[in-house]
Write a protein that holds these residues in place. Structure first.
Motif, PDB file in Angstrom:
ATOM      1  N   CYS A   2       3.550  10.355   8.659  1.00 12.21           N
ATOM      2  CA  CYS A   2       2.822   9.141   9.063  1.00 12.21           C
ATOM      3  C   CYS A   2       1.376   9.279   8.570  1.00 12.21           C
ATOM      4  O   CYS A   2       0.675  10.188   9.006  1.00 12.21           O
ATOM      5  CB  CYS A   2       2.811   8.988  10.565  1.00 12.21           C
ATOM      6  SG  CYS A   2       4.318   9.536  11.389  1.00 12.21           S
ATOM      7  N   LEU A  30       2.581  12.340  -0.648  1.00 11.14           N
ATOM      8  CA  LEU A  30       3.276  11.122  -1.084  1.00 11.14           C
ATOM      9  C   LEU A  30       4.363  11.469  -2.106  1.00 11.14           C
ATOM     10  O   LEU A  30       5.476  10.949  -2.065  1.00 11.14           O
ATOM     11  CB  LEU A  30       2.280  10.129  -1.691  1.00 11.14           C
ATOM     12  CG  LEU A  30       1.382   9.390  -0.700  1.00 11.14           C
ATOM     13  CD1 LEU A  30       0.343   8.571  -1.446  1.00 11.14           C
ATOM     14  CD2 LEU A  30       2.200   8.483   0.206  1.00 11.14           C
ATOM     15  N   ALA A  33       7.228  13.167  -0.373  1.00 12.39           N
ATOM     16  CA  ALA A  33       8.029  12.173   0.379  1.00 12.39           C
ATOM     17  C   ALA A  33       8.975  11.439  -0.558  1.00 12.39           C
ATOM     18  O   ALA A  33      10.140  11.198  -0.226  1.00 12.39           O
ATOM     19  CB  ALA A  33       7.099  11.185   1.074  1.00 12.39           C
ATOM     20  N   GLN A  34       8.475  11.111  -1.760  1.00 12.70           N
ATOM     21  CA  GLN A  34       9.350  10.406  -2.706  1.00 12.70           C
ATOM     22  C   GLN A  34      10.499  11.312  -3.144  1.00 12.70           C
ATOM     23  O   GLN A  34      11.651  10.889  -3.192  1.00 12.70           O
ATOM     24  CB  GLN A  34       8.553   9.950  -3.927  1.00 12.70           C
ATOM     25  CG  GLN A  34       9.352   8.921  -4.705  1.00 12.70           C
ATOM     26  CD  GLN A  34       8.872   8.728  -6.115  1.00 12.70           C
ATOM     27  OE1 GLN A  34       8.286   9.616  -6.714  1.00 12.70           O
ATOM     28  NE2 GLN A  34       9.131   7.559  -6.651  1.00 12.70           N
ATOM     29  N   LEU A  38      12.343   9.708   1.151  1.00 15.29           N
ATOM     30  CA  LEU A  38      11.844   8.973   2.308  1.00 15.29           C
ATOM     31  C   LEU A  38      11.484   7.555   1.853  1.00 15.29           C
ATOM     32  O   LEU A  38      11.115   7.341   0.698  1.00 15.29           O
ATOM     33  CB  LEU A  38      10.612   9.664   2.896  1.00 15.29           C
ATOM     34  CG  LEU A  38      10.830  11.113   3.343  1.00 15.29           C
ATOM     35  CD1 LEU A  38       9.580  11.661   4.003  1.00 15.29           C
ATOM     36  CD2 LEU A  38      12.003  11.225   4.313  1.00 15.29           C
ATOM     37  N   GLN A  40       9.039   4.622   1.535  1.00 14.88           N
ATOM     38  CA  GLN A  40       7.576   4.558   1.573  1.00 14.88           C
ATOM     39  C   GLN A  40       7.112   3.110   1.622  1.00 14.88           C
ATOM     40  O   GLN A  40       7.496   2.308   0.772  1.00 14.88           O
ATOM     41  CB  GLN A  40       7.016   5.252   0.329  1.00 14.88           C
ATOM     42  CG  GLN A  40       7.404   6.725   0.274  1.00 14.88           C
ATOM     43  CD  GLN A  40       6.898   7.422  -0.972  1.00 14.88           C
ATOM     44  OE1 GLN A  40       7.373   7.142  -2.067  1.00 14.88           O
ATOM     45  NE2 GLN A  40       5.958   8.336  -0.809  1.00 14.88           N
ATOM     46  N   CYS A  53       3.564   4.583   5.662  1.00 17.27           N
ATOM     47  CA  CYS A  53       4.657   5.294   6.322  1.00 17.27           C
ATOM     48  C   CYS A  53       5.570   5.898   5.266  1.00 17.27           C
ATOM     49  O   CYS A  53       5.837   5.283   4.237  1.00 17.27           O
ATOM     50  CB  CYS A  53       5.473   4.338   7.187  1.00 17.27           C
ATOM     51  SG  CYS A  53       4.558   3.755   8.608  1.00 17.27           S
ATOM     52  N   ASN A  54       6.031   7.081   5.541  1.00 18.28           N
ATOM     53  CA  ASN A  54       7.026   7.746   4.687  1.00 18.28           C
ATOM     54  C   ASN A  54       8.164   8.091   5.629  1.00 18.28           C
ATOM     55  O   ASN A  54       8.115   9.095   6.328  1.00 18.28           O
ATOM     56  CB  ASN A  54       6.440   9.007   4.061  1.00 18.28           C
ATOM     57  CG  ASN A  54       5.225   8.695   3.214  1.00 18.28           C
ATOM     58  OD1 ASN A  54       5.332   8.382   2.049  1.00 18.28           O
ATOM     59  ND2 ASN A  54       4.033   8.764   3.816  1.00 18.28           N
ATOM     60  N   CYS A  55       9.153   7.226   5.675  1.00 16.62           N
ATOM     61  CA  CYS A  55      10.115   7.280   6.780  1.00 16.62           C
ATOM     62  C   CYS A  55      11.446   7.898   6.400  1.00 16.62           C
ATOM     63  O   CYS A  55      11.995   7.627   5.339  1.00 16.62           O
ATOM     64  CB  CYS A  55      10.405   5.868   7.276  1.00 16.62           C
ATOM     65  SG  CYS A  55       8.962   5.021   7.862  1.00 16.62           S
ATOM     66  N   CYS A  56      11.967   8.670   7.344  1.00  8.18           N
ATOM     67  CA  CYS A  56      13.340   9.161   7.222  1.00  8.18           C
ATOM     68  C   CYS A  56      14.230   8.240   8.065  1.00  8.18           C
ATOM     69  O   CYS A  56      13.743   7.568   8.970  1.00  8.18           O
ATOM     70  CB  CYS A  56      13.433  10.580   7.751  1.00  8.18           C
ATOM     71  SG  CYS A  56      12.843  10.722   9.425  1.00  8.18           S
ATOM     72  N   CYS A  60      12.637   7.938  12.344  1.00 12.62           N
ATOM     73  CA  CYS A  60      11.547   6.974  12.216  1.00 12.62           C
ATOM     74  C   CYS A  60      11.857   5.712  13.008  1.00 12.62           C
ATOM     75  O   CYS A  60      12.919   5.121  12.829  1.00 12.62           O
ATOM     76  CB  CYS A  60      11.340   6.619  10.758  1.00 12.62           C
ATOM     77  SG  CYS A  60       9.711   7.023  10.240  1.00 12.62           S
ATOM     78  N   CYS A 130      13.686  -0.620  -0.994  1.00 14.80           N
ATOM     79  CA  CYS A 130      12.857   0.578  -1.156  1.00 14.80           C
ATOM     80  C   CYS A 130      13.143   1.330  -2.455  1.00 14.80           C
ATOM     81  O   CYS A 130      12.314   2.100  -2.930  1.00 14.80           O
ATOM     82  CB  CYS A 130      13.061   1.527   0.027  1.00 14.80           C
ATOM     83  SG  CYS A 130      14.733   2.194   0.129  1.00 14.80           S
TER      84      CYS A 130
END
Ligand code: SF4
Ligand code: SF4
Ligand code: SF4
Length: 227
Positions: A2, A30, A33-34, A38, A40, A53-56, A60, A130
């Motif tokens: 986050c 970032l 995360a990519q 995740l 983004q 946000c970088n969400c799973c 999340c 996404c």
């Protein structure tokens, strides 16, 4: 992962809810995360983004809400949708496994010569656009295409929403009815706007919120801007 920026980040760091990172580490995070697939997305504004946000899919809140309530609020979608090429798809189901909101599923390929063959199918109504499925398809069978209807990015939607709530004496409702306290993203956006307001509006916010935390935050902020 986050990420919060601007004044709301300063407040979260000060109160021990977040840690400060340098630009370089932020960019590395970032990238990581990519690479970890995740999802983004940032705040739906053109200027002064308060969060990324970088969400799973597993924990999340935004992704859980997307699965539970189906149709997402446009804040979370990109302006793209995946397009599937049925000829290239071999039914490996990798896209189904990586999609965080269960927008991809497998259906029969309806091929009488290969009755067990399956193909990927997209549910557009819940897809976030996404692109996580796209980069995981080794057959190059998924491409992102622009959505028919564009998602409009307001200059600063949080600003408008908070001001409207303030003027109607409904700031508390905005926070509690929307359960903003349970969401880092929502609270970061709301606090970011309040900290930028002129003193008269901030006084109004204090009166409506009757929150010692907000009082302290505004006190700290005005002291730091006077130096
Ligand atoms: S949705 Fe919430 S938990 Fe997920 S990355 Fe954003 S702030 Fe963090
Ligand atoms: S990852 Fe590609 S090949 Fe595999 S099921 Fe999905 S679209 Fe088809
Ligand atoms: S773009 Fe792909 S991974 Fe992302 S939500 Fe849509 S179907 Fe799922």
């Amino acid at each position: 992962i986050c990420m919060t920026f601007n004044n709301s980040a300063a407040s979260l760091i000060k109160h021990g809810f977040a840690r400060e990172v340098e630009v370089g580490e932020g960019l590395d995070l970032l990238q990581e995360a990519q690479e970890r697939d995740l999802v983004q997305f940032g705040e739906n504004v053109q200027r002064r983004v308060n969060f990324i946000c970088n969400c799973c899919g597993c924990c999340c809140e935004a992704m859980i809400a997307a699965r539970r309530f189906g149709v997402m609020n446009p804040i979370h979608t990109s302006n793209y949708l995946p397009e599937l090429d049925g000829e290239l798809c071999n039914g490996c189901a990798k896209c189904v496994n990586v999609c965080p909101v269960e927008a991809m599923s497998m259906v029969s390929a309806n091929d009488p010569r290969h009755p067990k063959l399956h193909r990927a199918k997209l549910d557009e109504s819940i897809c976030l656009g996404c692109g996580v499925c796209v980069r995981n398809c080794s057959r190059d069978a998924i491409r992102l295409q622009p959505r028919g209807e564009r998602v409009i990015t307001p200059v600063n939607s949080s600003h408008r929403t908070v001001l409207m709530a303030l003027e109607r004496g409904k700031l508390q409702n905005l926070i509690f009815d929307n359960q903003a306290l349970a969401s880092h993203r929502a609270m970061a956006a709301i606090l970011g706007v309040i900290l930028e307001l002129p003193p008269v509006k901030q006084a109004l916010a204090r009166r409506q919120m009757r929150s010692r935390y907000l009082d302290r935050l505004l006190g700290i902020h005005s002291a730091s801007t006077q130096h």
